[in-house]
Design a protein around this motif. Structure first.
Motif, short mmCIF file in Angstrom:
data_model
loop_
_atom_site.label_atom_id
_atom_site.label_comp_id
_atom_site.label_asym_id
_atom_site.label_seq_id
_atom_site.Cartn_x
_atom_site.Cartn_y
_atom_site.Cartn_z
N MET A 1 0.96 -1.07 -0.02
CA MET A 1 0.08 -0.06 -0.02
C MET A 1 0.82 1.34 0.11
N ASN A 2 2.02 1.22 0.60
CA ASN A 2 2.82 2.31 0.69
C ASN A 2 3.67 2.74 -0.64
N ARG A 3 3.74 1.52 -1.39
CA ARG A 3 4.09 1.75 -2.86
C ARG A 3 3.13 2.71 -3.62
N ILE A 4 1.87 2.16 -3.45
CA ILE A 4 0.77 2.95 -4.23
C ILE A 4 0.62 4.12 -3.80
N LYS A 5 0.89 4.59 -2.49
CA LYS A 5 0.68 5.98 -1.93
C LYS A 5 1.81 6.73 -2.63
N THR A 6 2.94 6.43 -2.34
CA THR A 6 4.36 7.11 -2.86
C THR A 6 4.07 7.29 -4.46
N LEU A 7 3.67 6.15 -5.36
CA LEU A 7 3.54 6.21 -6.80
C LEU A 7 2.72 7.54 -7.02
N SER A 8 1.42 7.30 -6.19
CA SER A 8 0.27 8.19 -6.43
C SER A 8 0.80 9.72 -6.37
N LEU A 9 1.67 9.94 -5.31
CA LEU A 9 2.12 11.28 -4.91
C LEU A 9 2.95 11.77 -6.18
N LEU A 10 3.82 10.79 -6.66
CA LEU A 10 4.69 11.37 -7.86
C LEU A 10 3.71 11.63 -9.22
N VAL A 11 2.78 10.78 -9.34
CA VAL A 11 1.86 11.14 -10.58
C VAL A 11 1.24 12.32 -10.30
N LYS A 12 0.54 12.62 -9.11
CA LYS A 12 0.09 14.10 -8.77
C LYS A 12 1.07 15.06 -9.12
N ARG A 92 -8.06 13.77 -8.83
CA ARG A 92 -8.96 13.33 -7.69
C ARG A 92 -8.72 11.62 -7.47
N LEU A 93 -8.52 10.84 -8.62
CA LEU A 93 -8.36 9.43 -8.56
C LEU A 93 -7.06 9.08 -7.74
N PHE A 94 -6.11 9.74 -7.92
CA PHE A 94 -4.85 9.84 -7.52
C PHE A 94 -4.73 10.11 -6.04
N SER A 95 -5.41 11.08 -5.78
CA SER A 95 -5.74 11.59 -4.49
C SER A 95 -6.26 10.42 -3.60
N LEU A 96 -7.16 10.03 -4.07
CA LEU A 96 -7.77 8.76 -3.35
C LEU A 96 -6.92 7.49 -2.97
N TYR A 97 -6.02 7.30 -4.10
CA TYR A 97 -5.08 6.23 -4.08
C TYR A 97 -4.46 6.63 -3.12
N GLN A 98 -3.82 8.04 -2.92
CA GLN A 98 -2.77 8.28 -2.02
C GLN A 98 -3.19 8.09 -0.57
N GLN A 99 -4.63 8.17 -0.31
CA GLN A 99 -5.10 8.22 0.90
C GLN A 99 -5.52 6.75 1.38
N GLY A 100 -5.08 5.87 0.40
CA GLY A 100 -5.25 4.34 0.80
C GLY A 100 -6.49 3.84 0.18
#
Length: 186
Positions: A1-12, A92-100
């Motif tokens: 899950m941490n990897r998804i959050k980190t990658l989502s932050l980079l995409v954002k 919006r989508l990647f913000s949701l991913y970043q929130q887990g």
């Protein structure tokens, strides 16, 4: 899950950069006389910033410019609107991913909105130029803009991708329903 959050932050970060560049390009394209500026010294690396009408709308843009109208304001802004919406939905989508939040209704709605925005972009590409041409010809008696409906392989690809994303959203929704039913059964 941490990897998804980190990658989502980079995409954002990338999406925010894209959004900023689109808004700057919009401002320069609409309000600058040449619709663009070139930054950089002679003989050095240069950066181009602005907005121009491309693709299927380019012939109409040339007609409008020759008639003394701001083609970027009349056409370029409309070309940019779906891209701004797509960028906002992805943020919006990647913000949701970043929130887990991965498999939730809000994510599914983002996919659905993304798909319908892409379908809407196809419809916009088909109906906006003829409507603009018709209204401009009606408003200005001496103006004779050529009416045409054009779309290319990129437009068809965007339509197809839009429908694919809508189907993916429906599959995700069905999966969420099955997951909810399974949790109630246990």
């Amino acid at each position: 899950m941490n990897r998804i959050k980190t990658l989502s932050l980079l995409v954002k970060f990338g999406l925010y950069f894209t959004l900023l560049s689109m808004l700057l390009s919009l401002g320069v394209g609409v309000w600058h006389q040449d619709h663009h500026v070139v930054l950089g010294a002679e003989g050095a690396m240069k950066a181009w910033l602005g907005l121009e009408v491309t693709g299927n709308w380019e012939p109409l843009a040339e007609q409008l410019a020759q008639s003394g109208f701001n083609e970027v304001l009349l056409l370029g802004v409309m070309q940019l609107v779906p891209l701004l919406l797509i960028n906002w939905i992805l943020l919006r989508l990647f913000s949701l991913y970043q929130q887990g939040k991965v498999f939730e209704l809000a994510n599914i709605n983002c996919f659905r909105y993304l798909g319908w925005t892409m379908v809407g972009q196809f419809v916009l590409n088909i109906i906006y130029p003829p409507l603009l041409t018709l209204s401009m010809n009606e408003l200005y008696a001496d103006l004779v803009l050529t009416r045409s409906i054009t779309f290319g392989e990129n437009d068809i690809a965007m339509l197809l991708v839009g429908f694919i994303i809508i189907v993916i959203a429906e599959v995700m929704r069905q999966g969420l329903i099955l997951q909810s039913e399974q949790e109630l059964t246990i």
